[in-house]
Design a protein around this motif. Structure first.
Motif, PDB file in Angstrom:
ATOM      1  N   ASP A 117       6.023  -4.119  18.528  1.00 46.83           N
ATOM      2  CA  ASP A 117       6.660  -4.573  19.503  1.00 46.83           C
ATOM      3  C   ASP A 117       5.278  -5.485  20.167  1.00 46.83           C
ATOM      4  O   ASP A 117       6.081  -6.696  20.647  1.00 46.83           O
ATOM      5  N   HIS A 118       4.609  -5.085  19.910  1.00 47.26           N
ATOM      6  CA  HIS A 118       3.913  -5.522  20.960  1.00 47.26           C
ATOM      7  C   HIS A 118       3.877  -7.530  19.776  1.00 47.26           C
ATOM      8  O   HIS A 118       4.218  -8.324  21.237  1.00 47.26           O
ATOM      9  N   PHE A 119       3.640  -6.784  19.271  1.00 46.35           N
ATOM     10  CA  PHE A 119       4.049  -8.726  17.871  1.00 46.35           C
ATOM     11  C   PHE A 119       5.084  -9.164  18.011  1.00 46.35           C
ATOM     12  O   PHE A 119       5.528 -10.822  17.632  1.00 46.35           O
ATOM     13  N   GLY A 120       6.133  -8.776  18.324  1.00 48.58           N
ATOM     14  CA  GLY A 120       7.763  -9.130  18.170  1.00 48.58           C
ATOM     15  C   GLY A 120       8.508  -9.122  16.943  1.00 48.58           C
ATOM     16  O   GLY A 120       8.519  -9.655  17.039  1.00 48.58           O
ATOM     17  N   TYR A 121       7.936  -8.179  16.481  1.00 43.18           N
ATOM     18  CA  TYR A 121       8.258  -8.211  15.031  1.00 43.18           C
ATOM     19  C   TYR A 121       9.028  -6.714  14.811  1.00 43.18           C
ATOM     20  O   TYR A 121       8.751  -5.472  15.177  1.00 43.18           O
ATOM     21  N   GLU A 122      10.858  -7.325  14.471  1.00 46.45           N
ATOM     22  CA  GLU A 122      11.310  -6.352  13.648  1.00 46.45           C
ATOM     23  C   GLU A 122      10.878  -4.869  13.043  1.00 46.45           C
ATOM     24  O   GLU A 122      10.820  -3.356  12.896  1.00 46.45           O
ATOM     25  N   ASP A 123       9.864  -5.189  11.367  1.00 48.57           N
ATOM     26  CA  ASP A 123       9.808  -4.204  10.716  1.00 48.57           C
ATOM     27  C   ASP A 123       8.760  -5.317   9.634  1.00 48.57           C
ATOM     28  O   ASP A 123       7.750  -6.077  10.578  1.00 48.57           O
ATOM     29  N   ALA A 124       7.678  -4.139   9.027  1.00 50.92           N
ATOM     30  CA  ALA A 124       6.871  -5.194   8.645  1.00 50.92           C
ATOM     31  C   ALA A 124       6.584  -4.436   7.216  1.00 50.92           C
ATOM     32  O   ALA A 124       6.665  -3.245   7.269  1.00 50.92           O
ATOM     33  N   THR A 125       5.281  -4.584   6.034  1.00 49.70           N
ATOM     34  CA  THR A 125       5.196  -3.718   4.742  1.00 49.70           C
ATOM     35  C   THR A 125       3.488  -3.391   5.850  1.00 49.70           C
ATOM     36  O   THR A 125       2.801  -3.943   6.363  1.00 49.70           O
ATOM     37  N   PHE A 126       3.439  -2.349   5.583  1.00 47.87           N
ATOM     38  CA  PHE A 126       2.278  -1.377   6.502  1.00 47.87           C
ATOM     39  C   PHE A 126       1.740  -1.032   4.660  1.00 47.87           C
ATOM     40  O   PHE A 126       2.260  -0.308   4.031  1.00 47.87           O
ATOM     41  N   VAL A 127       0.397  -0.491   4.580  1.00 45.66           N
ATOM     42  CA  VAL A 127      -0.758  -0.513   3.875  1.00 45.66           C
ATOM     43  C   VAL A 127      -1.460   1.078   4.382  1.00 45.66           C
ATOM     44  O   VAL A 127      -2.259   0.555   5.290  1.00 45.66           O
ATOM     45  N   GLY A 128      -1.609   1.499   3.623  1.00 37.87           N
ATOM     46  CA  GLY A 128      -2.494   2.728   4.479  1.00 37.87           C
ATOM     47  C   GLY A 128      -3.796   3.157   2.921  1.00 37.87           C
ATOM     48  O   GLY A 128      -2.682   3.040   1.971  1.00 37.87           O
ATOM     49  N   HIS A 129      -4.611   4.008   3.583  1.00 35.28           N
ATOM     50  CA  HIS A 129      -5.411   4.848   3.000  1.00 35.28           C
ATOM     51  C   HIS A 129      -6.206   5.655   3.015  1.00 35.28           C
ATOM     52  O   HIS A 129      -5.735   5.899   4.162  1.00 35.28           O
ATOM     53  N   ASP A 130      -5.947   6.613   2.588  1.00 34.63           N
ATOM     54  CA  ASP A 130      -6.070   7.586   2.315  1.00 34.63           C
ATOM     55  C   ASP A 130      -5.606   8.829   3.769  1.00 34.63           C
ATOM     56  O   ASP A 130      -3.821   8.789   4.028  1.00 34.63           O
TER      57      ASP A 130
END
Length: 317
Positions: free
Chosen positions: A95-108
């Protein structure tokens, strides 16, 4: 090769009623967001070997220190670290950056948060990349009781919940030693010791195996945890039963395209039926331990970029 200590300067971003310390690269790549989520006990700095390469490939890379870590907010209430809050923080970043969606990368733990964000906020997550920790199906009994029945009371999941504050104090008293002993690779096999393994590790004078990072890199983690203490990050574990309750009525299927990267020598268990809950997953394995993107930075980065390239090609066709 760039200096890993040359990390971007952070911004403090108001999200979800708190502030997150966020690091960015590739701000010129507006419209192509990729959010990197660290695990425990890590920081956004654990992605230091990926950020420049991902930005060079055309992504607006956003790596927060999640709540409880670094200079991000550290609420005092344990329930403020449940999965609703943690996933809400990631949505707040979008929301802060004005993006509807994103690719999320997570470790652990970051992977666990990303998986759950994908089912709690499916329209905000376009793709998932998980390192080490696969998607976990919701069991029939609360996780702490299940783990205690299978593994016993010395499991750190059980210990953190049954003996609140005990482990935190040991970690706080031995911060550098604990992190030095934890961030290792190629560790020789050893007979199990009595007691809680992470407490034994924190108090061991001699590390095993090889260091994952340089002394300068380790100092970044040590300085951060000496400032914050370990309780806020350990509070993530103290919500696993609460998360189990909160996820009761949520559709458990991750419908987004997903890449699961395991370390062949990681002690984290693989999911035997991952495809049943993540039908669009591709599973790969790298010859490393738990700290995948830090142990094999180029291999991990290339895997992520190759998979994203294929997915984006499929999206265009």
């Amino acid at each position: 090769m760039s200096d890993p200590l040359d990390f971007p300067q952070p911004s403090m971003i108001a999200v979800n009623g708190i502030e997150l310390e966020a690091f960015e690269a590739g701000q010129e790549n507006v419209g192509h967001p990729l959010v990197l989520c660290h695990g425990w006990p890590e920081l956004a700095f654990s992605w230091r070997r990926q950020m420049a390469a991902l930005a060079a490939a055309g992504y607006h890379v956003i790596a927060p220190n999640q709540r409880g870590y670094g200079s991000s907010s550290r609420p005092a209430t344990v329930s403020d670290y449940d999965i609703v809050h943690l996933s809400g923080d990631l949505v707040g970043l979008l929301d802060h950056f004005g993006y509807e969606d994103a690719t999320f990368v997570g470790h652990d733990w970051g992977a666990n948060v990303v998986w759950n964000t994908a089912v709690l906020h499916p329209t905000r997550v376009s793709k998932v990349v998980a390192l080490s920790v696969p998607y976990m199906e919701r069991g029939e009994i609360p996780p702490v009781a299940f783990i205690e029945a299978v593994v016993g009371p010395d499991s750190y999941f059980v210990h953190f919940n049954r003996r609140p504050g005990v482990a935190d104090a040991v970690f706080d008293a031995n911060t550098r030693q604990f992190l030095r002993n934890l961030y290792r690779k190629n560790e020789p096999a050893a007979d199990p010791e009595p007691g809680m393994p992470l407490l034994n590790l924190a108090q061991a004078e001699t590390p095993r195996g090889e260091p994952v990072m340089s002394d300068g890199e380790l100092a970044v983690f040590v300085d951060a945890f000496e400032a914050s203490g370990f309780t806020p990050s350990v509070n993530w574990y103290r919500n696993v039963d609460r998360n189990w309750e909160l996820m009761r009525d949520v559709d458990p299927v991750v419908r987004q395209p997903a890449l699961m990267i395991y370390g062949s020598r990681d002690t984290v268990m693989k999911a035997p039926n991952l495809e049943a809950f993540v039908p669009r997953v591709e599973v790969v394995e790298l010859d490393c331990g738990h700290w995948i993107q830090q142990e094999l930075p180029e291999e991990a980065t290339n895997l992520i970029l190759e998979w994203l390239h294929l997915q984006e090609g499929a999206d265009r066709s």
